[in-house]
Design a protein around this motif. Sequence first.
Motif, PDB file in Angstrom:
ATOM      1  N   GLY A 144       0.841  -1.185   0.000  1.00 45.60           N
ATOM      2  CA  GLY A 144       0.000   0.000   0.000  1.00 45.60           C
ATOM      3  C   GLY A 144       0.876   1.234   0.000  1.00 45.60           C
ATOM      4  O   GLY A 144       1.800   1.374  -0.796  1.00 45.60           O
ATOM      5  N   GLY A 145       0.651   2.112   0.943  1.00 53.20           N
ATOM      6  CA  GLY A 145       1.465   3.316   1.023  1.00 53.20           C
ATOM      7  C   GLY A 145       2.619   3.226   2.000  1.00 53.20           C
ATOM      8  O   GLY A 145       3.298   4.219   2.238  1.00 53.20           O
ATOM      9  N   ALA A 146       2.851   2.038   2.577  1.00 47.93           N
ATOM     10  CA  ALA A 146       3.859   1.892   3.622  1.00 47.93           C
ATOM     11  C   ALA A 146       5.091   1.168   3.106  1.00 47.93           C
ATOM     12  O   ALA A 146       5.023   0.357   2.173  1.00 47.93           O
ATOM     13  N   ALA A 147       6.233   1.445   3.746  1.00 48.36           N
ATOM     14  CA  ALA A 147       7.489   0.797   3.390  1.00 48.36           C
ATOM     15  C   ALA A 147       8.294   0.527   4.649  1.00 48.36           C
ATOM     16  O   ALA A 147       8.164   1.217   5.661  1.00 48.36           O
ATOM     17  N   MET A 148       9.134  -0.508   4.589  1.00 49.24           N
ATOM     18  CA  MET A 148      10.085  -0.811   5.654  1.00 49.24           C
ATOM     19  C   MET A 148      11.326  -1.412   5.014  1.00 49.24           C
ATOM     20  O   MET A 148      11.310  -1.806   3.845  1.00 49.24           O
ATOM     21  N   VAL A 149      12.416  -1.456   5.768  1.00 55.94           N
ATOM     22  CA  VAL A 149      13.673  -2.000   5.262  1.00 55.94           C
ATOM     23  C   VAL A 149      14.185  -3.057   6.228  1.00 55.94           C
ATOM     24  O   VAL A 149      14.239  -2.822   7.445  1.00 55.94           O
ATOM     25  N   TYR A 150      14.548  -4.208   5.675  1.00 55.48           N
ATOM     26  CA  TYR A 150      15.249  -5.244   6.428  1.00 55.48           C
ATOM     27  C   TYR A 150      16.643  -5.384   5.838  1.00 55.48           C
ATOM     28  O   TYR A 150      16.789  -5.597   4.630  1.00 55.48           O
ATOM     29  N   LEU A 151      17.656  -5.268   6.687  1.00 54.78           N
ATOM     30  CA  LEU A 151      19.036  -5.433   6.233  1.00 54.78           C
ATOM     31  C   LEU A 151      19.615  -6.718   6.788  1.00 54.78           C
ATOM     32  O   LEU A 151      19.541  -6.977   8.002  1.00 54.78           O
ATOM     33  N   GLY A 152      20.182  -7.535   5.906  1.00 55.03           N
ATOM     34  CA  GLY A 152      21.016  -8.623   6.361  1.00 55.03           C
ATOM     35  C   GLY A 152      22.321  -8.074   6.887  1.00 55.03           C
ATOM     36  O   GLY A 152      22.514  -6.865   7.026  1.00 55.03           O
ATOM     37  N   ASP A 153      23.254  -8.958   7.180  1.00 54.11           N
ATOM     38  CA  ASP A 153      24.528  -8.524   7.742  1.00 54.11           C
ATOM     39  C   ASP A 153      25.213  -7.531   6.805  1.00 54.11           C
ATOM     40  O   ASP A 153      25.237  -7.712   5.585  1.00 54.11           O
ATOM     41  N   THR A 154      25.820  -6.498   7.405  1.00 52.83           N
ATOM     42  CA  THR A 154      26.493  -5.488   6.596  1.00 52.83           C
ATOM     43  C   THR A 154      27.581  -4.806   7.405  1.00 52.83           C
ATOM     44  O   THR A 154      27.428  -4.582   8.610  1.00 52.83           O
ATOM     45  N   GLY A 155      28.677  -4.504   6.747  1.00 57.37           N
ATOM     46  CA  GLY A 155      29.681  -3.642   7.332  1.00 57.37           C
ATOM     47  C   GLY A 155      29.448  -2.206   6.903  1.00 57.37           C
ATOM     48  O   GLY A 155      28.693  -1.926   5.965  1.00 57.37           O
ATOM     49  N   PRO A 156      30.092  -1.243   7.580  1.00 56.43           N
ATOM     50  CA  PRO A 156      29.974   0.160   7.179  1.00 56.43           C
ATOM     51  C   PRO A 156      30.722   0.403   5.874  1.00 56.43           C
ATOM     52  O   PRO A 156      31.732  -0.249   5.579  1.00 56.43           O
ATOM     53  N   ASP A 157      30.216   1.337   5.083  1.00 61.55           N
ATOM     54  CA  ASP A 157      30.852   1.637   3.798  1.00 61.55           C
ATOM     55  C   ASP A 157      32.332   1.969   3.958  1.00 61.55           C
ATOM     56  O   ASP A 157      33.167   1.558   3.144  1.00 61.55           O
ATOM     57  N   ALA A 158      32.674   2.710   4.989  1.00 63.73           N
ATOM     58  CA  ALA A 158      34.062   3.151   5.155  1.00 63.73           C
ATOM     59  C   ALA A 158      35.021   1.986   5.315  1.00 63.73           C
ATOM     60  O   ALA A 158      36.176   2.053   4.863  1.00 63.73           O
ATOM     61  N   LEU A 159      34.565   0.906   5.944  1.00 61.82           N
ATOM     62  CA  LEU A 159      35.419  -0.263   6.137  1.00 61.82           C
ATOM     63  C   LEU A 159      35.295  -1.267   5.007  1.00 61.82           C
ATOM     64  O   LEU A 159      36.219  -2.054   4.763  1.00 61.82           O
ATOM     65  N   GLU A 160      34.156  -1.254   4.314  1.00 59.56           N
ATOM     66  CA  GLU A 160      33.937  -2.182   3.204  1.00 59.56           C
ATOM     67  C   GLU A 160      34.425  -1.602   1.872  1.00 59.56           C
ATOM     68  O   GLU A 160      34.363  -2.276   0.838  1.00 59.56           O
ATOM     69  N   HIS A 161      34.896  -0.357   1.915  1.00 61.07           N
ATOM     70  CA  HIS A 161      35.456   0.297   0.726  1.00 61.07           C
ATOM     71  C   HIS A 161      34.464   0.311  -0.439  1.00 61.07           C
ATOM     72  O   HIS A 161      34.787  -0.044  -1.568  1.00 61.07           O
ATOM     73  N   GLY A 162      33.245   0.750  -0.124  1.00 60.39           N
ATOM     74  CA  GLY A 162      32.212   0.844  -1.140  1.00 60.39           C
ATOM     75  C   GLY A 162      31.156   1.845  -0.729  1.00 60.39           C
ATOM     76  O   GLY A 162      31.340   2.615   0.227  1.00 60.39           O
ATOM     77  N   THR A 163      30.044   1.826  -1.439  1.00 59.18           N
ATOM     78  CA  THR A 163      28.961   2.794  -1.179  1.00 59.18           C
ATOM     79  C   THR A 163      27.602   2.105  -1.087  1.00 59.18           C
ATOM     80  O   THR A 163      26.577   2.721  -1.335  1.00 59.18           O
ATOM     81  N   ARG A 164      27.585   0.855  -0.713  1.00 57.49           N
ATOM     82  CA  ARG A 164      26.323   0.119  -0.796  1.00 57.49           C
ATOM     83  C   ARG A 164      25.286   0.593   0.218  1.00 57.49           C
ATOM     84  O   ARG A 164      24.090   0.652  -0.113  1.00 57.49           O
ATOM     85  N   LEU A 165      25.687   0.922   1.425  1.00 58.27           N
ATOM     86  CA  LEU A 165      24.721   1.490   2.360  1.00 58.27           C
ATOM     87  C   LEU A 165      24.251   2.859   1.878  1.00 58.27           C
ATOM     88  O   LEU A 165      23.058   3.172   1.942  1.00 58.27           O
ATOM     89  N   GLN A 166      25.173   3.652   1.381  1.00 64.28           N
ATOM     90  CA  GLN A 166      24.796   4.963   0.851  1.00 64.28           C
ATOM     91  C   GLN A 166      23.811   4.810  -0.307  1.00 64.28           C
ATOM     92  O   GLN A 166      22.831   5.566  -0.408  1.00 64.28           O
ATOM     93  N   ASP A 167      24.046   3.825  -1.184  1.00 64.91           N
ATOM     94  CA  ASP A 167      23.152   3.594  -2.315  1.00 64.91           C
ATOM     95  C   ASP A 167      21.773   3.150  -1.837  1.00 64.91           C
ATOM     96  O   ASP A 167      20.741   3.564  -2.394  1.00 64.91           O
ATOM     97  N   LEU A 168      21.734   2.298  -0.815  1.00 69.86           N
ATOM     98  CA  LEU A 168      20.454   1.884  -0.248  1.00 69.86           C
ATOM     99  C   LEU A 168      19.696   3.077   0.289  1.00 69.86           C
ATOM    100  O   LEU A 168      18.504   3.259  -0.006  1.00 69.86           O
ATOM    101  N   ILE A 174      14.854  -2.682  10.168  1.00 70.43           N
ATOM    102  CA  ILE A 174      15.495  -3.763  10.915  1.00 70.43           C
ATOM    103  C   ILE A 174      16.943  -3.811  10.440  1.00 70.43           C
ATOM    104  O   ILE A 174      17.204  -4.042   9.258  1.00 70.43           O
ATOM    105  N   ILE A 175      17.884  -3.577  11.352  1.00 70.95           N
ATOM    106  CA  ILE A 175      19.287  -3.460  10.966  1.00 70.95           C
ATOM    107  C   ILE A 175      20.163  -4.055  12.061  1.00 70.95           C
ATOM    108  O   ILE A 175      19.852  -3.962  13.245  1.00 70.95           O
ATOM    109  N   GLU A 176      21.254  -4.649  11.641  1.00 64.59           N
ATOM    110  CA  GLU A 176      22.137  -5.331  12.575  1.00 64.59           C
ATOM    111  C   GLU A 176      23.027  -4.372  13.364  1.00 64.59           C
ATOM    112  O   GLU A 176      23.345  -3.277  12.916  1.00 64.59           O
ATOM    113  N   CYS A 177      23.425  -4.849  14.558  1.00 62.64           N
ATOM    114  CA  CYS A 177      24.484  -4.212  15.343  1.00 62.64           C
ATOM    115  C   CYS A 177      25.099  -5.342  16.161  1.00 62.64           C
ATOM    116  O   CYS A 177      24.627  -5.664  17.252  1.00 62.64           O
TER     117      CYS A 177
END
Length: 321
Positions: free
Chosen positions: A190-214, A231-234
């Motif tokens: 409908g008009g609602a959205a949510m995000v579920y993230l599997g395991d992820t490292g920060p862009d700065a340590l993963e040398h990419g922009t995937r979180l930024q792109d998300l 829903i995001i890991e820590c």
Amino acid sequence: MTLWGITRPACATGFDIVVLGARGGIQDGNLSAYLVRPSGDARAILCDAGTVVAGLEAASRHGAFHDLTRPPQIAPREAGIVLHDIIKGYLISHAHLDHIAGLVAVSPDDMPKPIYALPSVNRILARDIFNWRVWPNMGDRGPPPRLATYRYRDLVPGQRLPLDGTAMQVRAFPLSHGGVESTAFLIESGGAAMVYLGDTGPDALEHGTRLQDLWRAVAPLARAHRLKGIIIECSWDNARPDHLLFGHLTPRWLAATLSDLRSQSGGGTVLAGLPVLVSHVKYTLTGAPPAQVTIENELKAADRTGAHFIIAEQGMSLRFD
């Protein structure tokens, strides 16, 4: 045939979440698995499946399915009915065992349904798990005989796909997890959205922009107040050094990436009060206080967005609205 009903009027304003498995790492029986359904709709998807039956039993004991009714002649246990009739498919972020062990274990007694994943993830499941050496081939690819309980559905990054048998659609976004391709799922109904993230490292340590792109894709939804929760890991607290994160987040990195989402969404109070369900806290065999207590305190101290942090616990039910 739908065996379950819903006891309250249907609405499309948010999502109901049930935590079947909350932890990362070694606590078998309580590993990443999140049941997601639109509020007021019985038809669900399972985001990752590290724990399935044990999680369903725990959730049932906590009254997680109190709003679902079933005809009195139905004999199976509540967990079995939810597994067979409510869960319409699986969104698998990556093929690490703490995200798929429950799926593998339950597969001989599951009903036919799709597994939605990036091609790299489905390839591992078909080649390395459901291959008649590790486990019978429950899929529709790989070595014969193919029992085809599960139908692999390859997701194209960024492309919206309806989730069969539900009122939800999904877009997949690749994540970097210490050299492994993981996935974030942007789920809409409908008009609602949510995000579920599997395991992820920060862009700065993963040398990419995937979180930024998300977050770039999520930002318009946040600005329009259509984003109902994340829903995001820590996995560890801030005492864990960066070189030992292995593609995971700590509170300071989680706070930093949420600040990036706020910035891309226009800044200010756009994320104030937004539910952020903190997943994949690593279970430890030593020390007190529990890791989740330290992580919650450190998140509150580091956060600048005003988000509402909730530490996931098995059996927990909550609504993103």
